[in-house]
Design a protein around this motif. Structure first.
Motif, PDB file in Angstrom:
ATOM      1  N   UNK A  26       0.796  -1.221   0.000  1.00 32.70           N
ATOM      2  CA  UNK A  26       0.000   0.000   0.000  1.00 32.70           C
ATOM      3  C   UNK A  26       0.828   1.271   0.000  1.00 32.70           C
ATOM      4  N   UNK A  27       1.868   1.324   0.845  1.00 33.91           N
ATOM      5  CA  UNK A  27       2.667   2.559   0.872  1.00 33.91           C
ATOM      6  C   UNK A  27       3.513   2.693  -0.391  1.00 33.91           C
ATOM      7  N   UNK A  28       3.922   1.561  -0.967  1.00 26.04           N
ATOM      8  CA  UNK A  28       4.621   1.634  -2.254  1.00 26.04           C
ATOM      9  C   UNK A  28       3.694   2.228  -3.312  1.00 26.04           C
ATOM     10  N   UNK A  29       2.457   1.745  -3.367  1.00 23.97           N
ATOM     11  CA  UNK A  29       1.493   2.279  -4.333  1.00 23.97           C
ATOM     12  C   UNK A  29       1.270   3.774  -4.095  1.00 23.97           C
ATOM     13  N   UNK A  30       1.057   4.163  -2.840  1.00 20.36           N
ATOM     14  CA  UNK A  30       0.813   5.570  -2.533  1.00 20.36           C
ATOM     15  C   UNK A  30       2.002   6.440  -2.927  1.00 20.36           C
ATOM     16  N   UNK A  31       3.206   5.942  -2.676  1.00 18.36           N
ATOM     17  CA  UNK A  31       4.415   6.714  -2.967  1.00 18.36           C
ATOM     18  C   UNK A  31       4.631   6.872  -4.468  1.00 18.36           C
ATOM     19  N   UNK A  32       4.485   5.785  -5.216  1.00 18.29           N
ATOM     20  CA  UNK A  32       4.713   5.907  -6.660  1.00 18.29           C
ATOM     21  C   UNK A  32       3.562   6.638  -7.345  1.00 18.29           C
TER      22      UNK A  32
END
Length: 311
Positions: free
Chosen positions: A273-279
């Motif tokens: 989830x945080x990878x998705x939010x960051x990218x």
């Protein structure tokens, strides 16, 4: 970054895209006209569209297939993720070959041959390129971003998932990445560091911690410049973002070498989830989800020990 004005999506769940996984052989075994320099595992959306691309580097002694659930989580939100298999044998201390091979993969991508390996009408957008890595793979990702090997493509986002630079301060594996000088990383891109609260804890007296203090996520973030963000999941371990079922000797060892949390699924959902939010923020320009996580509007599936932003 101000509070979001639009509603956040559920980045901690699977996205709206159907995904597929594909294995691609390397130059030594492939029949492709221009095969990749290393075997690849590709997670991609199946629906037509142009999607940003993320290179994901596996951790020490791990197989890229151990991250298949995490990679598909990210891909389901509209990203193509390619995960090279760096080494099948036990890696030595020096990570130089892994840095060079990752640079070689970016050169291979620049030849625009990935298109032929993807579903029909799925196109990679090489102008929106992210680089991520777990554990030793996180070190390699930072090393490449710091130009310890030259690349033919430009990265716009860098992610270290519980990165580790060696056994201890003063015992860094070559080439060392950490300098222990605050804000010393001269990176022309946004950075996110994800840490595990249990990574620095020994599982038992016989094994060292998998992410020791002095060479772990905390030290990496201290050297980052803005824009950067930092999350630490309190009660989860260094390998808790792997698949639920990792097979073989290496797969079984992933359950006993590191101090682990109660289950992998929450940490894997959090990392995805945080990878998705960051990218989404730094490849697509939409900061809604990242701000929502920072400000507590979007509830993470794990308890967070640290949330810190440099903006």
């Amino acid at each position: 970054m101000s509070a979001p004005t639009t509603s956040a999506t559920n980045v901690f769940g699977f996205g709206s895209f159907t995904t597929m996984l594909q294995k691609v052989d390397s130059v030594t075994t492939s029949s492709l006209p221009v095969p990749p320099p290393k075997p690849l595992l590709i997670a991609t959306p199946c629906e037509a569209g142009e999607f940003p691309l993320i290179i994901f580097l596996h951790g020490y002694l791990q197989y890229n297939t151990f991250y298949s659930q995490l990679l598909q989580h990210v891909a389901s939100h509209g990203f193509i993720v390619i995960a090279p298999q760096q080494l099948y044998t036990v890696a030595g201390a020096d990570a130089t070959d892994e840095i060079k091979s990752t640079a070689a993969i970016t050169s291979w991508l620049s030849k625009e041959v990935l298109q032929g390996l993807l579903p029909p009408y799925v196109q990679p957008n090489l102008s929106k390129l992210g680089l991520a890595g777990h554990s030793r793979g996180g070190k390699v990702a930072f090393a490449l971003a710091l130009e310890k090997a030259m690349t033919t493509l430009k990265f716009s986002a860098l992610i270290g998932v519980d990165p580790v630079d060696g056994m201890d301060k003063g015992k860094q594996t070559p080439p060392p990445v950490l300098t222990y000088v605050p804000y010393s990383f001269n990176l022309d891109m946004a950075v996110m560091v994800i840490g595990s609260g249990l990574g620095e804890v020994k599982r038992n007296p016989l094994f060292p911690p998998c992410a020791p203090k002095g060479v772990n996520h905390e030290d990496f973030f201290k050297e980052c410049r803005k824009p950067a963000c930092y999350f630490v999941a309190k009660d989860y371990g260094h390998l808790d973002m792997l698949d639920d079922d990792t097979k073989g000797i290496r797969g079984r060892s992933s359950y006993c070498l590191c101090k682990n949390g109660k289950a992998r699924e929450p940490m894997r959902r959090f990392v995805g989830g945080v990878v998705v939010a960051f990218v989404e923020a730094y490849l697509n320009g939409d900061h809604t989800d990242l701000i929502a996580i920072r400000d507590g509007y979007e509830t993470a599936p794990v308890e967070l020990k640290t949330v810190e932003f440099l903006v």
